[in-house]
Design an enzyme around this catalytic site. Structure first.
Site, PDB file in Angstrom:
ATOM      1  CE  LYS A 114      -4.520   0.681   0.045  1.00  0.00           C
ATOM      2  NZ  LYS A 114      -5.519  -0.126  -0.677  1.00  0.00           N
ATOM      3  CG  ASP A 154      -7.209   3.442  -1.195  1.00  0.00           C
ATOM      4  OD1 ASP A 154      -7.603   2.272  -1.128  1.00  0.00           O
ATOM      5  OD2 ASP A 154      -7.336   4.253  -0.260  1.00  0.00           O
TER       6      ASP A 154
END
Length: 452
Positions: A114, A154
């Site tokens: 991430k 995201d």
């Protein structure tokens, strides 16, 4: 040892996984897996860098950029990039840790990672966002690649940002490769990718409903939080399947339908999509008088009787108190479209209800299983990029359905094998999904010598 005292979000994610493993029979049957958990809790690599860019007034601005490359035992690191002022290392470690096991549940060859920055795209011009993305990729591009690390979007990173990031990578590295997913259809993107997380969530819940003997979505009342990509497409799919969608929300507040027969319509969702594309709040959605706006609120305590609740906004958006209201109002399915959408106290409540009320209980599905459709289609985009092909919408959608079914059945199988369940009790999807994802990663790590 793996958790720093300033990392509350990561601590929550780690404890949620570790507790379900401890409370199952996994470590009794395989005590060596304790070592695997200890090793997997520390990222393989954490990259932090500064991002210097120029605003429209010619002023220098600086942000912190990150990439947490958590685990590559199953394939290249895979996980989104988040642009939001709240971004810090704890949040990215929690998201990356969840991503490891979520990706494992898809059955595709993807590790977990991430990244992002504490940059706020709200209120920024296209030029400012482009200059930020170019500077961000100048550093991030040194650490990613189609066979190394494949980021995606995201919060704060949509099609526009992916385009700027991909263009910066292509020009700087002199490579046209599948280094990002969520790309435009004319330059390597996949059909169904924008819809994938929301659609996959609904496909997963449909499997839950069938397993419970409650039929499909037709006639069900569904409360949804959020109004971004996941919420939009989850709402559209619910409506398509005959459900009544009674709420949406954003950071400013919630839109709730008062009438028992009223529902958001596809036209309503389309209007909200247009607002969100312009970075506007749902306060500007006029609707047709059916919608009640509640400033600063989440929808859960205002929606009345609902059958299904789908948190699709952000982490910890369902508290214990809100969970109690959902239970009192007859909700029997909660499935996370967001990552770690429910607090641990809310999850504990749902699990206690599941254990004490048998087949009439509320059934909770964690995000790592229920929302894995997004990263699943990202994986399918990677496969298409490798072959220089683009599959049809129907092919991608069918593969998405199959992946969600496999993730659901993996959770059921692991729960049956490692979690004690009374007769008539619904299996624990949170424990089953955690165990299924963890075992797959742990075995790959062991085979590759990461622990022994």
């Amino acid at each position: 040892m793996a958790i720093l005292p300033t990392e509350p979000e990561f601590e929550q994610a780690y404890n949620e996984l570790a507790t379900t493993l401890e409370n199952s029979t996994l470590f009794q049957k395989h005590p060596e897996y304790r070592t695997a958990l200890k090793v997997s809790a520390i990222p393989e690599r954490v990259i932090q860098f500064r991002v210097v860019w120029e605003d429209d007034a010619g002023n220098l601005q600086v942000n912190r950029g990150y990439r947490v490359q958590f685990n590559s035992a199953l394939g290249p690191y895979k996980g989104g990039l988040r642009l939001h002022p709240s971004v810090n290392l704890s949040i990215l470690k929690f998201l990356g840790f969840e991503q490891i096991f979520k990706n494992a549940l898809t059955g595709l060859s993807m590790g977990g990672g991430k990244g992002g920055a504490d940059f706020d795209p709200k209120g920024k011009s296209d030029g400012e966002i482009r200059r930020f993305c170019t500077s961000f990729m100048r550093e991030l591009g040194k650490h990613i690649g189609a066979d190394t690390d494949v980021p995606a979007g995201d919060i704060g990173v949509g099609g526009r940002e992916i385009g700027y990031l991909f263009g910066a990578y292509r020009k700087d590295r002199n490579k046209f490769e599948g280094v990002l997913t969520g790309k435009g259809l004319s330059w390597g993107g996949s059909l169904i990718r924008p819809e994938a997380t929301g659609y996959g969530l609904v496909y997963y819940v449909d499997l839950m409903l069938q397993h419970m003997g409650k039929g499909g979505f037709a006639g069900k009342r569904v409360a949804i939080s959020g109004s971004g990509n996941v919420a939009q497409y989850a709402a559209l799919k619910c409506i398509e399947l005959g459900a009544t969608v009674v709420s949406l929300s954003d950071s400013t507040g919630a839109l709730v339908l008062d009438g028992a027969e009223d529902s958001f319509t596809p036209e309503d969702i389309s209007a909200i999509m247009s607002l969100k594309e312009k970075r506007k709040a749902i306060t500007e959605f006029s609707g047709n008088g059916k919608h009640r706006y509640i400033a600063g609120a989440r929808p859960w305590v205002y929606v009345g009787k609902v059958d299904i609740a789908l948190p699709c906004a952000t982490e910890n958006e369902v508290s214990k108190e809100e969970a109690e209201v959902l239970v009192r109002n007859g909700c029997y399915v909660v499935a996370e479209g967001s990552n770690m959408g429910c607090t641990q106290e809310a999850i504990d409540l749902f699990e206690a209800e599941r254990q004490t009320k048998g087949s009439s209980a509320i059934w909770y599905a964690p995000g790592k299983a229920a929302n894995c459709g997004g990263v699943a289609v990202s994986g399918l985009e990677m496969a298409q990029n490798s072959q220089r092909l683009r599959w049809t919408r129907e092919v991608v959608d069918e593969r998405l359905k199959d992946i969600m079914k496999d993730a659901f059945e993996a959770g059921l199988k692991s729960a049956a094998e490692y979690v004690e369940t009374k007769e008539g009790e619904l299996p624990s999807l949170v424990a089953g999904s955690n165990i299924a994802g963890f075992i797959k990663v742990a075995e790959a790590m062991h085979d590759q010598g990461d622990w022994w």
